[in-house]
Design a protein around this motif. Structure first.
Motif, PDB file in Angstrom:
ATOM      1  N   GLU A 381       0.826  -1.202   0.000  1.00 39.29           N
ATOM      2  CA  GLU A 381       0.000   0.000   0.000  1.00 39.29           C
ATOM      3  C   GLU A 381       0.861   1.251   0.000  1.00 39.29           C
ATOM      4  OE1 GLU A 381      -3.687  -0.539   2.627  1.00 39.29           O
ATOM      5  OE2 GLU A 381      -2.166  -1.824   3.553  1.00 39.29           O
ATOM      6  N   ALA A 382       0.247   2.347  -0.437  1.00 36.54           N
ATOM      7  CA  ALA A 382       0.932   3.637  -0.445  1.00 36.54           C
ATOM      8  C   ALA A 382       1.083   4.146   0.988  1.00 36.54           C
ATOM      9  CB  ALA A 382       0.137   4.631  -1.280  1.00 36.54           C
ATOM     10  N   PRO A 383       2.023   5.062   1.207  1.00 40.35           N
ATOM     11  CA  PRO A 383       2.214   5.609   2.563  1.00 40.35           C
ATOM     12  C   PRO A 383       0.949   6.306   3.063  1.00 40.35           C
ATOM     13  CG  PRO A 383       4.090   6.140   1.160  1.00 40.35           C
ATOM     14  CD  PRO A 383       3.050   5.561   0.265  1.00 40.35           C
ATOM     15  N   ILE A 384       0.825   6.348   4.372  1.00 40.01           N
ATOM     16  CA  ILE A 384      -0.326   6.971   5.018  1.00 40.01           C
ATOM     17  C   ILE A 384       0.174   8.135   5.870  1.00 40.01           C
ATOM     18  CG2 ILE A 384      -2.242   6.637   6.626  1.00 40.01           C
ATOM     19  CD1 ILE A 384      -2.303   3.728   5.823  1.00 40.01           C
ATOM     20  N   PHE A 385      -0.448   9.339   5.664  1.00 41.42           N
ATOM     21  CA  PHE A 385      -0.067  10.515   6.455  1.00 41.42           C
ATOM     22  C   PHE A 385      -0.707  10.417   7.843  1.00 41.42           C
ATOM     23  CE2 PHE A 385       0.796  12.035   2.202  1.00 41.42           C
ATOM     24  CZ  PHE A 385       1.954  12.778   2.375  1.00 41.42           C
ATOM     25  N   SER A 386      -0.100  11.116   8.768  1.00 35.80           N
ATOM     26  CA  SER A 386      -0.566  11.052  10.153  1.00 35.80           C
ATOM     27  C   SER A 386      -1.937  11.696  10.323  1.00 35.80           C
ATOM     28  CB  SER A 386       0.451  11.732  11.078  1.00 35.80           C
ATOM     29  OG  SER A 386       0.651  13.089  10.675  1.00 35.80           O
ATOM     30  N   ILE A 387      -2.209  12.753   9.567  1.00 34.65           N
ATOM     31  CA  ILE A 387      -3.527  13.386   9.595  1.00 34.65           C
ATOM     32  C   ILE A 387      -3.964  13.627   8.149  1.00 34.65           C
ATOM     33  CG2 ILE A 387      -3.271  14.473  11.862  1.00 34.65           C
ATOM     34  CD1 ILE A 387      -2.517  17.045  10.507  1.00 34.65           C
ATOM     35  N   ASP A 388      -5.239  13.917   7.986  1.00 33.60           N
ATOM     36  CA  ASP A 388      -5.789  14.084   6.637  1.00 33.60           C
ATOM     37  C   ASP A 388      -5.562  15.476   6.064  1.00 33.60           C
ATOM     38  OD1 ASP A 388      -6.718  11.499   6.752  1.00 33.60           O
ATOM     39  OD2 ASP A 388      -8.681  12.083   7.555  1.00 33.60           O
ATOM     40  N   HIS A 389      -5.301  16.474   6.901  1.00 32.26           N
ATOM     41  CA  HIS A 389      -5.144  17.844   6.419  1.00 32.26           C
ATOM     42  C   HIS A 389      -4.252  18.603   7.395  1.00 32.26           C
ATOM     43  CE1 HIS A 389      -7.179  21.850   4.993  1.00 32.26           C
ATOM     44  NE2 HIS A 389      -5.950  21.712   4.553  1.00 32.26           N
ATOM     45  N   TYR A 390      -3.201  19.231   6.865  1.00 31.00           N
ATOM     46  CA  TYR A 390      -2.284  19.998   7.704  1.00 31.00           C
ATOM     47  C   TYR A 390      -2.587  21.487   7.542  1.00 31.00           C
ATOM     48  CZ  TYR A 390       0.579  15.795   8.305  1.00 31.00           C
ATOM     49  OH  TYR A 390       1.031  14.538   8.627  1.00 31.00           O
ATOM     50  N   ARG A 410       3.873   7.243   6.873  1.00 29.22           N
ATOM     51  CA  ARG A 410       4.530   5.962   7.170  1.00 29.22           C
ATOM     52  C   ARG A 410       4.013   4.904   6.220  1.00 29.22           C
ATOM     53  NH1 ARG A 410       1.247   2.363   9.561  1.00 29.22           N
ATOM     54  NH2 ARG A 410      -0.747   3.164  10.394  1.00 29.22           N
ATOM     55  N   ASP A 411       4.809   3.845   6.064  1.00 31.25           N
ATOM     56  CA  ASP A 411       4.408   2.711   5.243  1.00 31.25           C
ATOM     57  C   ASP A 411       3.490   1.818   6.072  1.00 31.25           C
ATOM     58  OD1 ASP A 411       4.130   0.712   3.447  1.00 31.25           O
ATOM     59  OD2 ASP A 411       6.171  -0.076   3.627  1.00 31.25           O
ATOM     60  N   PRO A 412       2.241   1.591   5.641  1.00 29.92           N
ATOM     61  CA  PRO A 412       1.337   0.772   6.449  1.00 29.92           C
ATOM     62  C   PRO A 412       1.634  -0.718   6.407  1.00 29.92           C
ATOM     63  CG  PRO A 412       0.262   1.393   4.412  1.00 29.92           C
ATOM     64  CD  PRO A 412       1.583   2.093   4.424  1.00 29.92           C
ATOM     65  N   ASP A 413       2.494  -1.150   5.477  1.00 28.07           N
ATOM     66  CA  ASP A 413       2.818  -2.572   5.376  1.00 28.07           C
ATOM     67  C   ASP A 413       3.760  -2.974   6.506  1.00 28.07           C
ATOM     68  OD1 ASP A 413       1.291  -2.779   3.028  1.00 28.07           O
ATOM     69  OD2 ASP A 413       2.956  -1.966   1.860  1.00 28.07           O
ATOM     70  N   VAL A 460       1.271  17.900  -0.655  1.00 26.25           N
ATOM     71  CA  VAL A 460       2.486  17.122  -0.405  1.00 26.25           C
ATOM     72  C   VAL A 460       2.228  15.681  -0.822  1.00 26.25           C
ATOM     73  CG1 VAL A 460       4.132  16.340   1.330  1.00 26.25           C
ATOM     74  CG2 VAL A 460       3.159  18.643   1.468  1.00 26.25           C
ATOM     75  N   LEU A 461       3.134  15.132  -1.623  1.00 23.35           N
ATOM     76  CA  LEU A 461       3.064  13.750  -2.074  1.00 23.35           C
ATOM     77  C   LEU A 461       4.095  12.925  -1.330  1.00 23.35           C
ATOM     78  CD1 LEU A 461       2.758  14.345  -5.928  1.00 23.35           C
ATOM     79  CD2 LEU A 461       0.933  14.083  -4.262  1.00 23.35           C
ATOM     80  N   ALA A 462       3.722  11.663  -1.085  1.00 20.73           N
ATOM     81  CA  ALA A 462       4.631  10.741  -0.403  1.00 20.73           C
ATOM     82  C   ALA A 462       4.624   9.412  -1.139  1.00 20.73           C
ATOM     83  CB  ALA A 462       4.229  10.552   1.058  1.00 20.73           C
TER      84      ALA A 462
END
Length: 797
Positions: A381-390, A410-413, A460-462
């Motif tokens: 899976e793609a990385p997951i940000f800590s919150i949905d909107h900064y 972070r990487d959720p895997d 921001v892209l991760a």
């Protein structure tokens, strides 16, 4: 006439022949009985002869069997007249239906025969006529008589069914004896004679499932609870036999195709009790992930099934719906799956019939259950940000490279791969910020101005370092915080109007200020006049301490013709830290006003331009004014030449005629006026004013004593010359309407012993009376109010 009965051809007609023979000779068949005489002996031995009346021939019907198969003609009957002696002198004639071709008669013997085989179903009887003639004279020995030959029926037609084969239906599981269909056969034979048309019904094929009523032809079920799922179609053959079903009777048959219709007598059933399904964790919410199906042997709506998940574990994450055409249960995802959190799910699925027939409730519950085990598959899976909107902030005017904030993904895997950050290059805000690809720290690339743009939106892209194709994004909103870097300004750009009738202390206008900075640094203002400039003699400024200030007049009366525009610089301070100030210069325009301060007219050019008048229109207006002035001058000239009033009336109507007959104090009374203009006309020309323009500076209406003493020494001829010149000017002044004001000056010289009684000749002391109310008395006292106001302002200065 005598009729001989035909010989019997069939054994079962022996009785019929016997009856025909006996009855036909005595009653049914017509007979011509020859006349004879009866004698009775009288007393004298003579015989009295009795004459018996002759019988006319009476004809009834003959009978002939249908479907005669012999080669010889079939004997029908015999005609005989009593006049026939057997010598051949009587000739018999036959006419009517079939005479000659079907029925023939022997002219000598009178025997009637049928030469053809007859069909009762085609024609059941024939009507004929018989005659007996004398062969020699052709005279009728008997009157023409009518008789009927009836075709006797035999059983030569089998029963038939009008339609076939016939289709019928009956619900399955019906009770014994349930009516299915009624059939009816028809027989062409004579139903009134014998049993040839008497039909009975029977089942040739279809036992033991169906039976038929022999008389009515109603088909009924012969077995109870026939199951459609076991056998749906049945072929039943029905026979109809005449002669009441006896041996030798004829028969016909028809086929009935009977179909059992469906009822809901079977519950749904899953082919197996346990199922397994694999679903990757990347499955989209709302999309189908699998199918399950229960079978039902019924048809149509009786086989409709509703699926449901009956356990909470499965119902919270998955949903199931029924596909109408295939009757399958479609399993969909309600929530995202996460392999790292939960790897398996167990679903208890129930299938229930939607249309249940209560008659078959004894068969059990019309539902079934199955267990579905879902295995969640691990997906990169793609990385997951800590919150949905900064949401971040930074002060304006900060130097390039200032830290704004940081994002974290972070990487959720389970392998937890490192993450790389970068900004979306397609957005406008990228040129103001940059991001550290390893830490996610966002910095500015240039100094920001809040007044230019207070909010910036970037994305921001991760992505994982090991798999850059998997991207996730998050929106980042940067707020530019304010610093006090903009001085305040006066809010209005319009000119301030000052009425000519303004009084000292009167508020001309209230002004406010604006500041480009936000509320924290710019919405508390204070006002003052510049301290480095001298005191303004015309206006002053009052700070209202509510972020507004009032412009106040310091003098009484302004004159537009003397000075139309005034400039007033104002200094404004904001409430920021540090406080900033700005100087704005207001333009004040003097305008004549009506009562209550309403502006009457300020600029002729502005008025004309606001009316939207073109050059041609202005020229036309000027021409009209010139024409009106010429007309006025013409009227005045005519009046003076004729010495007649303009208005001819019984009364001399004059609006304002003032006549002074009081001689006052003689020559001393002239001291109440400014006699300097009369004593020295040459010097008075320098101080001559228009009557509608007040002098700039006059302390008092009474001249000083020194001036009056000097005026006494002037030559009185100058006074007379001055009055004469003013009289001529008054007569030639066309701007004054006639009879508007008549003033009489009776100058008697100087030195009246009574002195002056004029109230203008008063000491030069300051009056304690308040003359401010003269402004409210109307235009008649306007000039007087101006004189007193000017004098008062000069005394207080």
């Amino acid at each position: 006439m005598r009729i001989s009965a035909p010989s019997c051809l069939c054994p079962f007609l022996v009785c019929l022949c016997f009856i025909q023979r006996c009855y036909g000779a005595s009653h049914h068949l017509p007979a011509k009985v020859p006349s004879f005489r009866n004698g009775t002996k009288l007393a004298n031995g003579e015989t009295e002869v009795h004459h018996r009346p002759k019988r006319g021939w009476i004809w009834n019907q003959f009978f002939v069997l249908e479907e005669h198969l012999g080669t010889e003609a079939q004997y029908v009957g015999k005609l005989h007249s009593n006049s026939d002696k057997g010598d051949g002198s009587v000739r018999y004639i036959l006419s009517g239906d079939g005479a000659g071709n079907i029925f023939v008669i022997d002219e000598v013997t009178g025997d009637i025969s049928a030469t053809k085989s007859l069909d009762r179903e085609s024609k059941s009887h024939y009507v004929l006529h018989a005659q007996a003639l004398d062969r020699n004279t052709e005279e009728a020995l008997e009157p023409k008589s009518e008789f009927i030959i009836k075709v006797q029926d035999i059983n030569d037609n089998a029963p038939t069914f009008p339609h076939g084969p016939v289709v019928a239906t009956v619900p399955e599981m019906s009770e014994l004896g349930t009516s299915v269909l009624q059939v009816t056969a028809s027989d062409a034979d004579d139903p009134t004679y014998g049993n040839s048309a008497r039909i009975v019904y029977s089942v040739l094929q279809g036992q033991p499932y169906f039976s038929i009523d022999p008389k009515t032809g109603i088909i009924r079920t012969a077995l109870s609870e026939m199951d459609r799922e076991a056998r749906e179609h049945y072929t039943v053959v029905i026979q109809a036999k005449d002669m009441a079903g006896q041996v030798g009777g004829l028969s016909g048959s028809t086929t009935i195709n009977i179909t059992l219709t469906d009822v809901n007598d079977n519950p749904p059933m899953f082919p197996q009790k346990n199922y397994q399904l694999y679903v990757p964790e990347s499955a989209q919410v709302g999309k189908p992930v699998g199918k399950i199906k229960a079978t039902d042997e019924d048809l149509g709506i009786n086989a409709d099934i509703k699926y449901s998940i009956i356990n909470s574990e499965g119902a919270n994450t998955f949903s199931i719906s029924t596909e109408r055409d295939t009757r399958e249960g479609i399993i969909s995802l309600k929530k995202p799956l996460n392999y790292e959190r939960k790897k398996t799910y167990t679903l208890h699925i129930e299938g229930t019939n939607t249309h249940v027939d209560p008659r078959f409730s004894y068969l059990g519950s019309f539902k079934d259950t199955a267990t579905l085990k879902i295995t969640v598959g691990d997906v990169d899976e793609a990385p997951i940000f800590s919150i949905d909107h900064y949401i971040m902030d930074v002060y304006e005017n900060s130097p390039s490279g200032t830290e704004v904030g940081a994002v974290m993904a972070r990487d959720p895997d389970s392998r937890n791969s490192p993450v790389r950050y970068f900004l979306d290059s397609k957005e406008e805000g990228v040129r103001y910020f940059r991001i550290d690809e390893s830490s996610g720290l966002i910095r500015t690339t240039q100094s920001l101005d809040r007044e230019d743009m207070s909010w910036h939106n970037i994305t921001v892209l991760a992505s994982e370092v090991d798999n850059p194709s998997l991207l996730s994004h998050v929106p980042v909103t940067v707020q530019v915080l304010d610093v006090n870097d903009n001085p305040p300004e006066i809010a209005t750009d319009e000119e301030v109007i000052v009425c000519e009738s303004s009084r000292p202390g009167q508020v001309i206008q209230t002004v406010t200020a604006v500041d480009k900075d936000d509320f924290a640094n710019g919405q508390r203002f204070s006002f003052a006049l510049p301290s480095q400039l001298p005191v303004n003699p015309n206006f002053t400024l009052k700070d209202n301490e509510d972020s507004s200030a009032s412009i106040i007049a310091r003098r009484r009366r302004f004159n537009q013709q003397t000075q139309e525009l005034y400039e007033l610089p104002i200094v404004v301070w904001d409430g920021g830290e540090p406080s900033l100030s700005g100087t704005s210069t207001l333009t004040l325009r003097v305008c004549p006003c009506q009562r209550h301060g309403k502006v009457r007219m300020c600029q002729g050019e502005a008025f004309l331009s606001s009316a939207g008048l073109s050059t041609g229109a202005l020229i036309a207006i000027l021409l009209c004014i010139v024409i009106l002035l010429a007309i006025v001058v013409l009227f005045i000239t005519l009046r003076r030449s004729k010495k007649e009033p303009l208005i001819i009336s019984e009364e001399d109507i004059r609006e304002n005629v003032v006549t002074y007959d009081d001689e006052g104090g003689g020559e001393e009374d002239t001291e109440a006026f400014d006699i300097i203009a009369l004593r020295n006309p040459a010097a008075a020309e320098e101080f001559k004013f228009r009557r509608d323009i007040r002098p700039e500076k006059r302390k008092h209406c009474v001249l000083p004593r020194s001036h009056r003493a000097a005026a006494v020494e002037l030559d009185e001829s100058d006074v007379h010359e001055f009055i004469r010149q003013r009289l001529v000017e008054a007569d030639m002044d066309t701007s004054v309407p006639p009879y508007d004001s008549l003033q009489t000056y009776a100058y008697e010289g100087q030195g009246s012993p009574t002195g002056s009684v004029s109230p203008l000749d008063t000491p030069g002391t300051q009056s304690e009376q308040d003359y401010n109310d003269l402004d409210n008395w109307g235009p008649q006292f306007q000039k007087l109010a101006e004189l007193y106001a000017e004098a008062e302002s000069e005394m207080t200065a």
